[in-house]
Design a protein around this motif. Structure first.
Motif, PDB file in Angstrom:
ATOM      1  N   SER A   8       0.829  -1.209   0.000  1.00 26.59           N
ATOM      2  CA  SER A   8       0.000   0.000   0.000  1.00 26.59           C
ATOM      3  C   SER A   8       0.862   1.257   0.000  1.00 26.59           C
ATOM      4  CB  SER A   8      -0.917   0.024   1.230  1.00 26.59           C
ATOM      5  OG  SER A   8      -1.887  -0.980   1.151  1.00 26.59           O
ATOM      6  N   ALA A  11       2.618   1.631  -3.427  1.00 24.16           N
ATOM      7  CA  ALA A  11       1.670   1.977  -4.491  1.00 24.16           C
ATOM      8  C   ALA A  11       1.185   3.417  -4.371  1.00 24.16           C
ATOM      9  CB  ALA A  11       0.474   1.019  -4.448  1.00 24.16           C
ATOM     10  N   PRO A  20      -1.785   2.802  -9.822  1.00 20.39           N
ATOM     11  CA  PRO A  20      -2.486   1.514  -9.978  1.00 20.39           C
ATOM     12  C   PRO A  20      -3.995   1.653  -9.885  1.00 20.39           C
ATOM     13  CG  PRO A  20      -1.450   1.653  -7.821  1.00 20.39           C
ATOM     14  CD  PRO A  20      -0.988   2.850  -8.586  1.00 20.39           C
ATOM     15  N   GLN A  22      -7.525   0.751  -8.578  1.00 16.70           N
ATOM     16  CA  GLN A  22      -7.872   0.304  -7.234  1.00 16.70           C
ATOM     17  C   GLN A  22      -8.276  -1.166  -7.206  1.00 16.70           C
ATOM     18  OE1 GLN A  22      -7.589   2.341  -4.178  1.00 16.70           O
ATOM     19  NE2 GLN A  22      -6.197   2.965  -5.797  1.00 16.70           N
ATOM     20  N   ASP A  24      -7.089  -3.549  -9.202  1.00 23.95           N
ATOM     21  CA  ASP A  24      -5.849  -4.317  -9.320  1.00 23.95           C
ATOM     22  C   ASP A  24      -5.112  -4.344  -7.986  1.00 23.95           C
ATOM     23  OD1 ASP A  24      -6.589  -4.404 -11.960  1.00 23.95           O
ATOM     24  OD2 ASP A  24      -4.972  -3.117 -12.685  1.00 23.95           O
ATOM     25  N   LEU A  25      -5.037  -3.170  -7.349  1.00 21.00           N
ATOM     26  CA  LEU A  25      -4.342  -3.084  -6.062  1.00 21.00           C
ATOM     27  C   LEU A  25      -5.056  -3.920  -5.003  1.00 21.00           C
ATOM     28  CD1 LEU A  25      -2.097  -1.936  -4.315  1.00 21.00           C
ATOM     29  CD2 LEU A  25      -3.468   0.146  -4.015  1.00 21.00           C
ATOM     30  N   ALA A  91      -8.230  -2.143  -1.179  1.00 26.63           N
ATOM     31  CA  ALA A  91      -7.298  -1.013  -1.297  1.00 26.63           C
ATOM     32  C   ALA A  91      -7.783   0.181  -0.487  1.00 26.63           C
ATOM     33  CB  ALA A  91      -7.112  -0.628  -2.768  1.00 26.63           C
ATOM     34  N   LEU A 144       3.832  -5.691  -7.117  1.00 26.20           N
ATOM     35  CA  LEU A 144       3.834  -4.382  -7.777  1.00 26.20           C
ATOM     36  C   LEU A 144       3.713  -4.520  -9.288  1.00 26.20           C
ATOM     37  CD1 LEU A 144       6.538  -2.515  -5.678  1.00 26.20           C
ATOM     38  CD2 LEU A 144       4.132  -1.857  -5.897  1.00 26.20           C
ATOM     39  N   THR A 147       0.174  -4.888 -10.336  1.00 28.31           N
ATOM     40  CA  THR A 147      -0.600  -3.641 -10.337  1.00 28.31           C
ATOM     41  C   THR A 147      -0.162  -2.694 -11.445  1.00 28.31           C
ATOM     42  OG1 THR A 147       0.888  -2.439  -8.829  1.00 28.31           O
ATOM     43  CG2 THR A 147      -0.846  -3.800  -7.830  1.00 28.31           C
TER      44      THR A 147
END
Length: 199
Positions: A8, A11, A20, A22, A24-25, A91, A144, A147
């Motif tokens: 977090s 990102a 990214p 949201q 995907d994260l 996220a 990562l 994302t």
């Protein structure tokens, strides 16, 4: 600090490009939690099925919550199903938690200083530590890359355990699936707009 918290923070960094999605994260965060639960021996993986074990000894409330939501009935839950179920709006939940703890602060846009566009690390040390973890190991780098923040073609996955590889593969697959769903919806919306315009 858990893998999900590190993810977090990284990102949310101002130099994280692209920003990214949201969804995907959220999927990557659910994968990060699962990887941490495996490391804590709170779960094991039987092929791609999650086998819950004893509750984890962790002071992180979101990771404890994740463990409490594990499916314990046979035949268990697949990694893919976990990612979609646990990842919903995850996220935003991590962002809220990290902001409340002062680890993330709202970043303001240059055009409109009153509009919250994204968050940024509040204090350099947590971000630098997380960046060090990324450089030291392939797990965060793999998350990562899922994302879109890191380049998947230049990410090294050497040294991953079988469980970590399974979860990362699940995250990448789920993100690809989500991208396809976004594309499908965009195409349907474009077709609908064309009908209204008489094209």
């Amino acid at each position: 600090m858990t893998t999900a918290r590190d993810l977090s923070i990284l990102a949310a960094a101002p130099d994280a490009t692209p920003v990214p999605e949201q969804g995907d994260l959220s999927l990557a965060l659910a994968g990060a939690e699962l990887i941490d639960l495996v490391a804590l021996r709170a779960v094991t993986l039987d092929d791609d099925r999650i086998v819950p074990g004893a509750p984890p000894e962790t002071g992180d409330p979101l990771l404890r919550e994740a463990a409490s939501l594990l499916v314990r009935e046979e035949p268990g839950e697949t990694v893919r199903d976990w990612l979609w179920r646990r990842g919903r709006h995850l996220a935003a939940r991590y962002r809220t938690a990290l902001e409340a703890e002062g680890l993330l602060t709202p970043a303001r846009t240059r055009r409109n200083p009153f509009r919250r566009a994204r968050t940024a690390p509040a204090d350099p040390p947590p971000r630098h530590r997380a960046a060090g973890e990324t450089a030291a190991g392939p797990v965060l780098a793999g998350l990562l890359s899922a994302t879109g923040v890191a380049d998947a073609h230049t990410t090294s996955y050497a040294g991953l355990t079988d469980e970590q590889s399974t979860v990362l593969a699940g995250v990448h697959g789920a993100v690809t699936e989500l991208a396809g769903e976004r594309q499908r919806r965009a195409s349907e919306q474009a077709a609908f707009d064309n009908i209204w315009r008489g094209e």
